[in-house]
Motif scaffolding. Sequence first.
Motif, PDB file in Angstrom:
ATOM      1  N   GLY A  97       0.785  -1.218   0.000  1.00 12.53           N
ATOM      2  CA  GLY A  97       0.000   0.000   0.000  1.00 12.53           C
ATOM      3  C   GLY A  97       0.823   1.277   0.000  1.00 12.53           C
ATOM      4  N   ASP A  98       2.129   1.193   0.291  1.00 13.64           N
ATOM      5  CA  ASP A  98       2.984   2.386   0.261  1.00 13.64           C
ATOM      6  C   ASP A  98       3.095   2.919  -1.159  1.00 13.64           C
ATOM      7  OD1 ASP A  98       3.537   2.292   2.964  1.00 13.64           O
ATOM      8  OD2 ASP A  98       5.556   1.461   2.737  1.00 13.64           O
ATOM      9  N   LEU A  99       3.212   4.250  -1.278  1.00 12.95           N
ATOM     10  CA  LEU A  99       3.497   4.883  -2.564  1.00 12.95           C
ATOM     11  C   LEU A  99       5.003   5.042  -2.683  1.00 12.95           C
ATOM     12  CD1 LEU A  99       0.875   7.767  -2.922  1.00 12.95           C
ATOM     13  CD2 LEU A  99       0.849   5.513  -3.983  1.00 12.95           C
ATOM     14  N   VAL A 100       5.549   4.667  -3.846  1.00 14.22           N
ATOM     15  CA  VAL A 100       6.990   4.756  -4.072  1.00 14.22           C
ATOM     16  C   VAL A 100       7.263   5.268  -5.479  1.00 14.22           C
ATOM     17  CG1 VAL A 100       7.537   2.892  -2.447  1.00 14.22           C
ATOM     18  CG2 VAL A 100       7.140   2.350  -4.858  1.00 14.22           C
ATOM     19  N   GLY A 101       8.478   5.716  -5.685  1.00 10.16           N
ATOM     20  CA  GLY A 101       8.974   6.083  -7.003  1.00 10.16           C
ATOM     21  C   GLY A 101      10.221   5.270  -7.277  1.00 10.16           C
ATOM     22  N   VAL A 102      10.526   5.043  -8.547  1.00 11.42           N
ATOM     23  CA  VAL A 102      11.697   4.254  -8.940  1.00 11.42           C
ATOM     24  C   VAL A 102      12.564   5.101  -9.855  1.00 11.42           C
ATOM     25  CG1 VAL A 102      12.501   2.165 -10.115  1.00 11.42           C
ATOM     26  CG2 VAL A 102      10.380   2.096  -8.789  1.00 11.42           C
ATOM     27  N   THR A 103      13.871   5.140  -9.580  1.00 13.70           N
ATOM     28  CA  THR A 103      14.821   5.857 -10.427  1.00 13.70           C
ATOM     29  C   THR A 103      16.059   4.995 -10.652  1.00 13.70           C
ATOM     30  OG1 THR A 103      15.844   6.914  -8.495  1.00 13.70           O
ATOM     31  CG2 THR A 103      14.123   8.164  -9.623  1.00 13.70           C
ATOM     32  N   GLY A 109      11.748   3.335 -19.132  1.00 15.59           N
ATOM     33  CA  GLY A 109      10.377   2.860 -18.957  1.00 15.59           C
ATOM     34  C   GLY A 109      10.183   2.012 -17.708  1.00 15.59           C
ATOM     35  N   ILE A 110      11.272   1.576 -17.095  1.00 16.05           N
ATOM     36  CA  ILE A 110      11.197   0.817 -15.845  1.00 16.05           C
ATOM     37  C   ILE A 110      10.968   1.770 -14.667  1.00 16.05           C
ATOM     38  CG2 ILE A 110      12.520  -0.684 -14.278  1.00 16.05           C
ATOM     39  CD1 ILE A 110      11.603  -2.054 -16.886  1.00 16.05           C
ATOM     40  N   ASN A 111      11.478   2.989 -14.779  1.00 16.80           N
ATOM     41  CA  ASN A 111      11.347   3.992 -13.716  1.00 16.80           C
ATOM     42  C   ASN A 111       9.936   4.577 -13.718  1.00 16.80           C
ATOM     43  OD1 ASN A 111      14.158   3.792 -13.055  1.00 16.80           O
ATOM     44  ND2 ASN A 111      14.563   4.942 -14.912  1.00 16.80           N
ATOM     45  N   THR A 112       9.520   5.078 -12.556  1.00 13.61           N
ATOM     46  CA  THR A 112       8.207   5.709 -12.446  1.00 13.61           C
ATOM     47  C   THR A 112       8.215   6.718 -11.303  1.00 13.61           C
ATOM     48  OG1 THR A 112       5.829   5.324 -12.227  1.00 13.61           O
ATOM     49  CG2 THR A 112       7.262   3.921 -10.899  1.00 13.61           C
ATOM     50  N   ALA A 113       7.411   7.755 -11.445  1.00 10.30           N
ATOM     51  CA  ALA A 113       7.306   8.769 -10.391  1.00 10.30           C
ATOM     52  C   ALA A 113       6.468   8.266  -9.223  1.00 10.30           C
ATOM     53  CB  ALA A 113       6.695  10.051 -10.951  1.00 10.30           C
ATOM     54  N   VAL A 114       5.491   7.395  -9.520  1.00 16.27           N
ATOM     55  CA  VAL A 114       4.649   6.884  -8.441  1.00 16.27           C
ATOM     56  C   VAL A 114       4.045   5.541  -8.822  1.00 16.27           C
ATOM     57  CG1 VAL A 114       2.540   8.083  -9.176  1.00 16.27           C
ATOM     58  CG2 VAL A 114       2.800   7.452  -6.788  1.00 16.27           C
ATOM     59  N   ALA A 115       4.065   4.632  -7.849  1.00 17.00           N
ATOM     60  CA  ALA A 115       3.421   3.326  -7.977  1.00 17.00           C
ATOM     61  C   ALA A 115       3.077   2.869  -6.564  1.00 17.00           C
ATOM     62  CB  ALA A 115       4.340   2.315  -8.647  1.00 17.00           C
ATOM     63  N   THR A 116       2.201   1.899  -6.477  1.00 17.37           N
ATOM     64  CA  THR A 116       1.810   1.356  -5.183  1.00 17.37           C
ATOM     65  C   THR A 116       2.482   0.007  -4.982  1.00 17.37           C
ATOM     66  OG1 THR A 116      -0.321   2.458  -5.348  1.00 17.37           O
ATOM     67  CG2 THR A 116      -0.155   0.673  -3.746  1.00 17.37           C
ATOM     68  N   VAL A 117       3.019  -0.218  -3.787  1.00 14.41           N
ATOM     69  CA  VAL A 117       3.604  -1.512  -3.441  1.00 14.41           C
ATOM     70  C   VAL A 117       2.452  -2.495  -3.277  1.00 14.41           C
ATOM     71  CG1 VAL A 117       4.922  -2.811  -1.737  1.00 14.41           C
ATOM     72  CG2 VAL A 117       5.590  -0.458  -2.312  1.00 14.41           C
ATOM     73  N   SER A 118       2.434  -3.538  -4.105  1.00 11.61           N
ATOM     74  CA  SER A 118       1.346  -4.515  -4.013  1.00 11.61           C
ATOM     75  C   SER A 118       1.745  -5.761  -3.228  1.00 11.61           C
ATOM     76  CB  SER A 118       0.829  -4.896  -5.404  1.00 11.61           C
ATOM     77  OG  SER A 118       1.872  -5.355  -6.211  1.00 11.61           O
ATOM     78  N   THR A 119       3.045  -6.116  -3.236  1.00 11.77           N
ATOM     79  CA  THR A 119       3.496  -7.291  -2.506  1.00 11.77           C
ATOM     80  C   THR A 119       4.911  -7.075  -1.995  1.00 11.77           C
ATOM     81  OG1 THR A 119       2.250  -8.698  -4.033  1.00 11.77           O
ATOM     82  CG2 THR A 119       3.847  -9.803  -2.648  1.00 11.77           C
ATOM     83  N   GLY A 150      18.986   0.373  -9.293  1.00 12.44           N
ATOM     84  CA  GLY A 150      18.381   1.694  -9.144  1.00 12.44           C
ATOM     85  C   GLY A 150      18.008   1.939  -7.699  1.00 12.44           C
ATOM     86  N   GLU A 151      16.950   2.700  -7.492  1.00  7.96           N
ATOM     87  CA  GLU A 151      16.498   3.017  -6.137  1.00  7.96           C
ATOM     88  C   GLU A 151      14.989   3.115  -6.105  1.00  7.96           C
ATOM     89  OE1 GLU A 151      17.980   6.207  -2.991  1.00  7.96           O
ATOM     90  OE2 GLU A 151      16.640   7.126  -4.470  1.00  7.96           O
ATOM     91  N   ILE A 152      14.409   2.588  -5.024  1.00  9.06           N
ATOM     92  CA  ILE A 152      12.989   2.768  -4.738  1.00  9.06           C
ATOM     93  C   ILE A 152      12.918   3.700  -3.535  1.00  9.06           C
ATOM     94  CG2 ILE A 152      10.812   1.687  -4.094  1.00  9.06           C
ATOM     95  CD1 ILE A 152      11.839  -0.911  -5.308  1.00  9.06           C
ATOM     96  N   ARG A 153      12.107   4.768  -3.625  1.00 12.58           N
ATOM     97  CA  ARG A 153      12.010   5.787  -2.569  1.00 12.58           C
ATOM     98  C   ARG A 153      10.539   6.064  -2.273  1.00 12.58           C
ATOM     99  NH1 ARG A 153      15.100   9.545  -0.159  1.00 12.58           N
ATOM    100  NH2 ARG A 153      16.908   8.820  -1.322  1.00 12.58           N
ATOM    101  N   LYS A 154      10.230   6.255  -1.000  1.00 13.51           N
ATOM    102  CA  LYS A 154       8.869   6.606  -0.590  1.00 13.51           C
ATOM    103  C   LYS A 154       8.486   7.951  -1.186  1.00 13.51           C
ATOM    104  CE  LYS A 154       5.893   7.608   3.309  1.00 13.51           C
ATOM    105  NZ  LYS A 154       5.772   7.753   4.744  1.00 13.51           N
TER     106      LYS A 154
END
Length: 178
Positions: A97-103, A109-119, A150-154
């Motif tokens: 349920g946490d919101l994260v971004g990937v850089t 196309g693998i990176n994203t500004a926002v996504a929800t952790v599903s598992t 890369g990095e996943i950040r809240k």
Amino acid sequence: MSAIKVTQNIGDLTGSQVSSPIALKSGYLRITPEADAYISVGSASTVSATNGLWITENQTELIKESVYSTPTTGVTNASAAIKFTLQDGMSCPFNEGDLVGVTGCAPSGINTAVATVSTVLHSDPLNGIHGPRVTLNYGDANVTPTDGVGEIRKVVRVCTNTTSGSKTHISEVQIVGG
């Protein structure tokens, strides 16, 4: 006496609005509405008297959010789920349920500004899995990952509920000094 240093300018929200995702650095959000407002910080996309913080006109509030990030070591992409492997021996700071971004991953196309952790799957040394794995609720089966380092950040969003046309000023700050 303490002082604050601006770590990033978020910008202004006008009226009742939701901010773009904010990749947290210090976790201290400085919020000043020009008119009385209800404010919510987190993953919500709406705010009201029952789920918001009331801030009076031209009053500044500092809101503290937890900050966490983790490096990624691998990635597997699928249609609606992208799975990241985290470093061996580390725990995963994220929850479902946490919101994260990937850089930092390739291609972009693998990176994203926002996504929800599903598992979140923790390490399973008995089956040869030494690092935790995180699945996010986005992906494109047509994008082939070439580099999963890369990095996943809240990230959080700020929601405002205030008078139409009035601005709410937002910046992320760091507390410095005494």
